[in-house]
Design an enzyme around this catalytic site. Sequence first.
Site, PDB file in Angstrom:
ATOM      1  N   HIS A 180      55.739  26.557  63.459  1.00 20.45           N
ATOM      2  CA  HIS A 180      54.341  26.178  63.201  1.00 20.45           C
ATOM      3  C   HIS A 180      53.511  26.008  64.481  1.00 20.45           C
ATOM      4  O   HIS A 180      52.752  25.041  64.624  1.00 20.45           O
ATOM      5  CB  HIS A 180      54.273  24.886  62.387  1.00 20.45           C
ATOM      6  CG  HIS A 180      54.794  25.017  60.977  1.00 20.45           C
ATOM      7  ND1 HIS A 180      54.801  26.197  60.277  1.00 20.45           N
ATOM      8  CD2 HIS A 180      55.326  24.096  60.121  1.00 20.45           C
ATOM      9  CE1 HIS A 180      55.297  26.003  59.058  1.00 20.45           C
ATOM     10  NE2 HIS A 180      55.634  24.737  58.948  1.00 20.45           N
TER      11      HIS A 180
ATOM     12  N   GLU B 116      52.265  28.386  51.474  1.00 22.56           N
ATOM     13  CA  GLU B 116      51.676  28.760  52.765  1.00 22.56           C
ATOM     14  C   GLU B 116      51.548  30.282  52.811  1.00 22.56           C
ATOM     15  O   GLU B 116      52.530  30.976  53.019  1.00 22.56           O
ATOM     16  CB  GLU B 116      52.579  28.247  53.890  1.00 22.56           C
ATOM     17  CG  GLU B 116      52.860  26.760  53.798  1.00 22.56           C
ATOM     18  CD  GLU B 116      54.183  26.367  54.474  1.00 22.56           C
ATOM     19  OE1 GLU B 116      54.365  26.681  55.653  1.00 22.56           O
ATOM     20  OE2 GLU B 116      55.032  25.770  53.807  1.00 22.56           O
TER      21      GLU B 116
ATOM     22  N   TYR C 123      50.203  19.952  50.908  1.00 18.56           N
ATOM     23  CA  TYR C 123      51.232  19.657  49.902  1.00 18.56           C
ATOM     24  C   TYR C 123      50.476  19.279  48.615  1.00 18.56           C
ATOM     25  O   TYR C 123      49.696  18.327  48.625  1.00 18.56           O
ATOM     26  CB  TYR C 123      52.066  18.437  50.287  1.00 18.56           C
ATOM     27  CG  TYR C 123      53.032  18.586  51.430  1.00 18.56           C
ATOM     28  CD1 TYR C 123      52.597  18.853  52.723  1.00 18.56           C
ATOM     29  CD2 TYR C 123      54.403  18.390  51.238  1.00 18.56           C
ATOM     30  CE1 TYR C 123      53.497  18.946  53.775  1.00 18.56           C
ATOM     31  CE2 TYR C 123      55.303  18.481  52.288  1.00 18.56           C
ATOM     32  CZ  TYR C 123      54.845  18.763  53.550  1.00 18.56           C
ATOM     33  OH  TYR C 123      55.733  18.838  54.598  1.00 18.56           O
TER      34      TYR C 123
ATOM     35  N   HIS D  97      48.776  24.176  55.249  1.00 19.29           N
ATOM     36  CA  HIS D  97      50.016  23.495  54.880  1.00 19.29           C
ATOM     37  C   HIS D  97      49.801  22.320  53.931  1.00 19.29           C
ATOM     38  O   HIS D  97      50.540  21.324  53.979  1.00 19.29           O
ATOM     39  CB  HIS D  97      50.736  23.040  56.155  1.00 19.29           C
ATOM     40  CG  HIS D  97      52.221  22.969  56.048  1.00 19.29           C
ATOM     41  ND1 HIS D  97      52.877  22.082  55.212  1.00 19.29           N
ATOM     42  CD2 HIS D  97      53.193  23.679  56.650  1.00 19.29           C
ATOM     43  CE1 HIS D  97      54.181  22.241  55.343  1.00 19.29           C
ATOM     44  NE2 HIS D  97      54.402  23.211  56.199  1.00 19.29           N
TER      45      HIS D  97
HETATM   46  C1  GLA Z   1      57.490  24.760  56.365  1.00 19.84           C
HETATM   47  C2  GLA Z   1      58.856  25.096  56.797  1.00 19.84           C
HETATM   48  C3  GLA Z   1      59.778  24.000  56.405  1.00 19.84           C
HETATM   49  C4  GLA Z   1      59.329  22.705  57.013  1.00 19.84           C
HETATM   50  C5  GLA Z   1      57.937  22.424  56.578  1.00 19.84           C
HETATM   51  C6  GLA Z   1      57.409  21.185  57.247  1.00 19.84           C
HETATM   52  O1  GLA Z   1      57.336  24.882  55.031  1.00 19.84           O
HETATM   53  O2  GLA Z   1      59.322  26.323  56.294  1.00 19.84           O
HETATM   54  O3  GLA Z   1      61.086  24.308  56.815  1.00 19.84           O
HETATM   55  O4  GLA Z   1      59.375  22.798  58.398  1.00 19.84           O
HETATM   56  O5  GLA Z   1      57.111  23.496  56.894  1.00 19.84           O
HETATM   57  O6  GLA Z   1      58.245  20.095  57.099  1.00 19.84           O
END
Ligand code: GLA
Length: 383
Positions: free
Chosen positions: A137, A347, A213, A211
Amino acid sequence: MQCKLISVCMLLAVMMVFSGCESKKTSQGDNEKMITKEAYGQVGGKAVDLYTLTNKNNLEMKVTNYGCTVTSLRVPDKEGNLGDVVLGFTTVDQYVKESPYFGCAVGRYGNRIALGKFSIDGTEYTLATNNDANHLHGGIKGFDKVIWDAEPKETDDGPAIVFTHVSKDMDEGYPGTLNATITYTLTNANAFKIEYSATTDKATHCNLTQHTYFNLAGDGSGDVLGHELTLLADHYTPVDAGLIPTGELKAVVGTPFDFTSPHAIGERIGVLKEGVKNGGYDHNFCLNNKAGSMALAVKVYEPKTGRVMEVSTTEPGVQFYSGNFLDGTLVGKTGNKYQTHAGFCLETQHFPDTPNQPTFPTTLLKPGETYRHTTQYKFSVKK
Ligand code: GLA
């Protein structure tokens, strides 16, 4: 009369001081709708802001210019009641100290680059590594951890914020000065729309994503295992133990990765065997749409509230992450502890580790080219 006028003026002045927020009003039909801005604390001695966007149907999104982070998003359920459907914290300090990428923009590269290395035209570049031996990231200080310039903008589509950031040559190890723009719009058609663009002065790799959630039953309402997911992807990219793609594009048919017809997220999660630290989905799906134009990629339905979210994108992939690393230690804005699978992320992006995978659609960006990506998360209900 004069006395009344003075009292009204005084009242207005007092209201402005106490609200501590600047607001930009716009007319949308008969309703006055707003983008408001308020102080949201400091990061590294610099002030950051929190914007509230309200569309003409009263959907409301809060976003800070620290990491272009969406902190709340209120959308209706089947009864018409608004509820917050994103995970997040109350204060910016929590985002700085402990955020597992809640709500933020991700760059320069969404997901992993193996061993933090790639070569362009015979020159090897070494990136910051922050996920065991790999780069994740965007590195130690990715785009989620910078303060972006922000410009509120009222558009016919709905209220928007235009975020801009200049990432310097060799930032986290990446070559080239990258000028990035990310526009968030809360559209009047009830979508959270994201438009990304970027240019560089040296060949580099660029793969921006978002990102957030989601929990369509409402933030803090438990896990998302009952959400029904449809993912228009006939293939996914299998991963090794470090969650790095093996390079294969594997058919989903007959596996727990087959969401081409709706399945609850939890239905087959227990039988996942591959690359699943802590159990759960953390995989890139190769979307069937290859045209590079906007197309439906994912549909999510939450049976209790009737909420539906449809994700459309111009990108070839989507990382479906089922909140596997949440472990009950983080306390969210509702006061709830986020347990495993309290939220999921979709994502939209190019595939992980593309710079080292010659068969994947390229993420190389050269001077004179413009990186462009549009994704929207659209909300509705099914009764
Ligand atoms: C993404 C990655 C995961 C994790 C999340 C953050 O989705 O693929 O493995 O790192 O971000 O926690």
